[in-house]
Design an enzyme around this catalytic site. Structure first.
Site, PDB file in Angstrom:
ATOM      1  N   TYR A   1      23.331  18.183  68.525  1.00  0.00           N
ATOM      2  CA  TYR A   1      24.250  17.667  67.506  1.00  0.00           C
ATOM      3  C   TYR A   1      24.861  18.834  66.720  1.00  0.00           C
ATOM      4  CZ  TYR A   1      22.239  13.357  69.107  1.00  0.00           C
ATOM      5  OH  TYR A   1      21.832  12.328  69.912  1.00  0.00           O
TER       6      TYR A   1
ATOM      7  N   ARG B   1      14.748  19.885  61.661  1.00  0.00           N
ATOM      8  CA  ARG B   1      14.331  19.649  63.045  1.00  0.00           C
ATOM      9  C   ARG B   1      15.048  20.633  63.964  1.00  0.00           C
ATOM     10  NH1 ARG B   1      14.183  14.423  67.209  1.00  0.00           N
ATOM     11  NH2 ARG B   1      11.917  14.409  67.285  1.00  0.00           N
TER      12      ARG B   1
ATOM     13  N   GLY C   1       7.199   9.337  69.005  1.00  0.00           N
ATOM     14  CA  GLY C   1       8.495   8.684  69.031  1.00  0.00           C
ATOM     15  C   GLY C   1       8.443   7.328  69.694  1.00  0.00           C
TER      16      GLY C   1
END
Length: 372
Positions: free
Chosen positions: A180, A227, A317
């Site tokens: 991202y 992160r 997750g």
């Protein structure tokens, strides 16, 4: 020997009920990019995690690359997120919001009117993006961010972090992983700039560090995590020669800022290259605050990582998707329920809040005014 995984843990000023973190998981239930009651129920069911990190949440309209992901840049979003933080806190949990600007991973059909797909360089990512209007389409070619726009983008993260505190979050995770926007600055394949934000390792890391510093200054470094995904190849992000040098430099500089944690992702369980042990060890040596490791852990591997000191907290997750009572299942050694992959990103409650707990009962009763 007692199981460290289930003992209380300290994260900056917070005392967590255990060492288990619920990793950020995009679930695409935020109709109109606004959090809702369905999401409040989803996070309530999982509040036994020591720390919940929310799904990726955009700090601006431009960052909403995916269909139905939430934002945090207007008052309606603040009000609705507040309902979620109150619910999690009422049930004994702690929750950080992950700020994720998708950058070039997006499509204009997923953006509000007037928003645009932005990136460090005008290089279109390989692959496709789901749009509710026309299904799968190639990623939109991004517009290169001008140097004089970078301060505004940084300030969008800062303002969103402040709104997160207003909404009752315990802190903010800055998303600089998984291909991202911020990780697009780090990688020379997606960042071919010739200004002070491109070229050398230090230049490519500059914007990430400016955002981290700005958020830490605004809400406190003890409330700010980040992160990172060294060796990650998600979202058309190939390896590059200075990868280990990049993350060692980041670790050193993030320690100077004093962030409360670094959250390292290893997606080798999903087919990506494994993060070399020496890379993790270098980051561990240079960043001495809390280190969260995530990526395909089970209770045994998590316990070993904690006991050895390689990790301070361990994130889970996908198991949290289909096991709202994951902490109890890990503690008792009970089998884990499989997830319904077809319902991961569909709007509505199915495959979201209807997974039963270990006793076979629904995780919670829910009859909101929500309509998919």
């Amino acid at each position: 020997m007692s199981k460290k995984l289930f003992e209380p843990a300290q994260l900056g000023p917070l005392t967590l009920s255990n060492h288990i973190v619920m990793a950020p998981l995009t679930r695409s239930r935020a109709i109109g990019n606004v959090p809702n009651e369905l999401m409040a129920e989803y996070y309530r069911q999982r509040a036994t995690a020591g720390l919940i990190i929310t799904e990726g949440t955009s700090p601006s309209a431009d960052g909403l690359g995916y269909a139905r992901i939430p934002g945090l840049f207007n008052q309606e979003q603040v009000t609705n997120w507040q309902r979620i933080t109150e619910t999690v806190h009422h049930h004994g949990g702690h929750i950080f919001i992950q700020l994720m600007h998708a950058g070039r991973i997006g499509h204009t059909l997923n953006l509000p009117a007037g928003a645009e797909v932005l990136a460090p360089s005008a290089i279109t990512a390989a692959g496709q993006m789901w749009t509710d209007e026309q299904q799968l389409l190639p990623h939109t070619q991004p517009r290169e961010i001008r140097t004089d726009e970078l301060a505004r983008l940084r300030d969008e993260y800062i303002q969103s972090a402040k709104l997160g505190i207003d909404a009752g979050f315990d802190g903010v995770e800055v998303h600089s992983a998984n291909g991202y926007l911020l990780s697009q600055f780090l990688n020379p394949h997606s960042n071919q700039r010739t200004d002070a934000y491109g070229g050398s390792v230090q230049n490519r890391a500059r914007f990430v560090l400016e955002v981290a510093q700005g958020v830490a200054d605004a809400i406190g470094a003890e409330r700010t995590g980040i992160r990172l995904s060294p060796w990650g190849t998600d979202a058309d992000m190939p390896h590059y020669p200075e990868m280990d040098e990049t993350y060692a430099y980041l670790a050193e500089e993030l320690q100077k800022i004093g962030l409360v944690y670094v959250h390292l992702v290893d997606h080798s369980s999903m087919g990506a290259p494994a993060v070399p042990a020496e890379t993790v060890a270098t980051i561990r040596r240079l960043f001495t605050n809390t280190l969260i490791l995530s990526g395909g852990y089970d209770a045994e591997r998590a316990e070993e990582a904690l006991q050895s000191g390689r990790a301070d907290l361990v994130a889970f997750g996908k198991p949290f998707i289909s096991n709202p009572d994951l902490v109890e299942r890990l503690k008792t050694g009970a089998p884990l329920a499989p997830l319904d992959a077809d319902k991961l990103y569909t709007p509505g409650p199915e495959g979201y809040i209807d997974y039963p707990t270990l006793d076979g009962q629904p995780a919670g009763t829910f009859s909101p005014s929500y309509q998919a």
